[in-house]
Design a protein around this motif. Structure first.
Motif, mmCIF file in Angstrom:
data_model
loop_
_atom_site.group_PDB
_atom_site.id
_atom_site.type_symbol
_atom_site.label_atom_id
_atom_site.label_comp_id
_atom_site.label_asym_id
_atom_site.label_seq_id
_atom_site.Cartn_x
_atom_site.Cartn_y
_atom_site.Cartn_z
ATOM 1 N N TYR A 185 0.925 -1.195 0.047
ATOM 2 C CA TYR A 185 -0.023 -0.022 -0.199
ATOM 3 C C TYR A 185 0.673 1.139 -0.106
ATOM 4 O O TYR A 185 0.841 2.203 -0.630
ATOM 5 C CB TYR A 185 -0.942 -0.087 1.213
ATOM 6 C CG TYR A 185 -1.872 1.375 1.329
ATOM 7 C CD1 TYR A 185 -2.765 1.173 0.611
ATOM 8 C CD2 TYR A 185 -1.445 2.244 2.007
ATOM 9 C CE1 TYR A 185 -3.737 2.672 0.836
ATOM 10 C CE2 TYR A 185 -2.069 3.429 2.278
ATOM 11 C CZ TYR A 185 -3.300 3.656 1.458
ATOM 12 O OH TYR A 185 -4.052 4.611 1.723
ATOM 13 N N SER A 189 1.223 3.801 -3.075
ATOM 14 C CA SER A 189 0.714 5.300 -2.696
ATOM 15 C C SER A 189 1.851 6.210 -3.085
ATOM 16 O O SER A 189 1.520 7.452 -3.744
ATOM 17 C CB SER A 189 0.416 5.284 -1.192
ATOM 18 O OG SER A 189 -0.910 4.617 -1.093
ATOM 19 N N VAL A 215 -10.194 -3.298 3.779
ATOM 20 C CA VAL A 215 -10.046 -1.804 3.399
ATOM 21 C C VAL A 215 -8.814 -1.518 2.850
ATOM 22 O O VAL A 215 -8.856 -0.714 1.853
ATOM 23 C CB VAL A 215 -10.106 -1.239 4.948
ATOM 24 C CG1 VAL A 215 -10.010 0.244 4.582
ATOM 25 C CG2 VAL A 215 -11.363 -1.418 5.712
ATOM 26 N N VAL A 216 -7.624 -2.319 3.177
ATOM 27 C CA VAL A 216 -6.343 -2.129 2.259
ATOM 28 C C VAL A 216 -6.581 -2.377 1.220
ATOM 29 O O VAL A 216 -6.030 -1.688 0.253
ATOM 30 C CB VAL A 216 -5.301 -2.670 3.146
ATOM 31 C CG1 VAL A 216 -3.916 -2.586 2.321
ATOM 32 C CG2 VAL A 216 -4.899 -2.159 4.634
ATOM 33 N N GLU A 218 -9.071 -2.855 -0.758
ATOM 34 C CA GLU A 218 -9.988 -1.874 -1.643
ATOM 35 C C GLU A 218 -9.276 -0.454 -2.142
ATOM 36 O O GLU A 218 -9.228 -0.086 -3.250
ATOM 37 C CB GLU A 218 -11.288 -1.510 -0.767
ATOM 38 C CG GLU A 218 -12.409 -0.839 -1.748
ATOM 39 C CD GLU A 218 -12.979 -1.692 -2.820
ATOM 40 O OE1 GLU A 218 -13.534 -1.078 -3.907
ATOM 41 O OE2 GLU A 218 -12.944 -2.817 -2.524
ATOM 42 N N SER A 219 -8.665 -0.054 -1.157
ATOM 43 C CA SER A 219 -8.115 1.359 -1.161
ATOM 44 C C SER A 219 -7.037 1.160 -2.297
ATOM 45 O O SER A 219 -6.694 2.024 -3.080
ATOM 46 C CB SER A 219 -7.457 1.690 -0.016
ATOM 47 O OG SER A 219 -6.861 3.093 -0.189
ATOM 48 N N ASP A 222 -8.262 -0.594 -6.087
ATOM 49 C CA ASP A 222 -9.297 0.180 -6.640
ATOM 50 C C ASP A 222 -8.367 1.279 -7.517
ATOM 51 O O ASP A 222 -8.501 1.568 -8.448
ATOM 52 C CB ASP A 222 -10.302 0.773 -5.778
ATOM 53 C CG ASP A 222 -11.607 0.657 -6.313
ATOM 54 O OD1 ASP A 222 -11.899 -0.443 -6.750
ATOM 55 O OD2 ASP A 222 -12.293 1.616 -6.206
ATOM 56 N N ARG A 223 -7.340 1.846 -6.648
ATOM 57 C CA ARG A 223 -6.684 3.068 -7.245
ATOM 58 C C ARG A 223 -5.643 2.397 -8.259
ATOM 59 O O ARG A 223 -5.533 2.943 -9.398
ATOM 60 C CB ARG A 223 -5.727 3.518 -6.177
ATOM 61 C CG ARG A 223 -4.782 4.682 -6.687
ATOM 62 C CD ARG A 223 -3.844 5.186 -5.561
ATOM 63 N NE ARG A 223 -4.506 5.592 -4.292
ATOM 64 C CZ ARG A 223 -4.021 5.797 -3.107
ATOM 65 N NH1 ARG A 223 -2.789 5.745 -3.231
ATOM 66 N NH2 ARG A 223 -4.931 6.034 -2.091
#
Length: 258
Positions: A185, A189, A215-216, A218-219, A222-223
């Motif tokens: 992540y 990012s 949650v991780v 998806e974040s 998805d990006r």
């Protein structure tokens, strides 16, 4: 050799203009033969130096990429697997995705050429002056894990963020730990706006269950998925065609592909 020629060579050495120095004799011969005027002589010598520097810089970028094999799209045998999306792959060779900071996902079964295409796109990016790094995803995660242990995580992350293109081979091979998911992540990012090339045996839609924290997942995914060009590479394995023949070597002399 005249005193003036010697002085010129000494000046070129002092200025570290070895490209000019290497071609000086040939250019002087052209000038003495009337092929080059004064201005053309100087322009040609300058171009020789530029060419040498470009070549050295290209080789340096190629070395830093740490490719498993130096392969190109020109070497890839699309005829060996007619099901491959040749037009889509050749369109990626224009590198528009690189200039817009987008990513590329190559996915499909083992042996169809994903790693070859990924490295070939990286090679094209290097030709255009981009910095590239190739690595197995498992090794990247192990390297970042080592950074947690010896407190060099920030430095190791920066090294992975720096290249214009980061190629993560064999992405989403197995279930991730929470720490690995967090490291991925942070990496994705921090690289926002810089291109990734991912190769995977799984379709992107199958990556979500590999993350322990939804949650991780998806974040991050998805990006990543929504800013990527996705290429489904299907067809029979290319590898049997590259196996050494009994009693001799593989006469095709082409690199193995996966």
């Amino acid at each position: 050799m005249s005193i003036m020629d010697t002085a010129l060579r000494d000046a070129l050495r002092a200025l570290k203009l070895s490209g000019m120095l290497e071609t000086l004799d040939a250019r002087l011969a052209q000038a003495h033969g009337g092929e080059l005027g004064h201005l053309e002589f100087l322009q040609t010598l300058c171009q020789d130096e530029i060419t040498r520097r470009d070549t050295v810089a290209f080789q340096r970028r190629l070395l830093r990429a740490k490719f498993e094999q130096q392969v190109t799209l020109e070497e890839f045998d699309f005829a060996a697997s007619p099901k491959l999306p040749a037009a889509q792959i050749r369109d990626l060779a224009a590198l528009r995705w690189l200039h817009t900071g987008e990513s590329v996902i190559l996915f499909g079964p083992v042996g169809v050429g994903k790693t070859h295409v990924a490295q070939a796109l990286g090679h094209l990016a290097i030709r255009q002056g981009a910095g590239v790094r190739f690595a197995k995803t498992s090794r990247v995660l192990a390297d970042l894990a080592g950074g947690h242990a010896d407190r060099t995580w920030d430095r190791r992350l920066r090294e992975l963020v720096r290249p214009d293109v980061l190629i993560l081979d064999d992405f989403a091979m197995r279930q991730l730990t929470a720490a690995q998911a967090d490291d991925l992540y942070e990496l994705v990012s921090e690289r926002q706006g810089r291109s990734l090339i991912l190769t995977s045996n799984r379709a992107p839609s199958d990556w979500y269950p590999l993350f322990p924290n939804p949650v991780v997942a998806e974040s991050l995914l998805d990006r990543l998925i929504n800013t990527s060009h996705q290429v489904i590479m299907n067809g029979p394995s290319y590898r049997p065609n590259k196996r050494p023949r009994a009693g001799g070597t593989d006469k095709t002399n082409k690199p193995s592909i996966k």
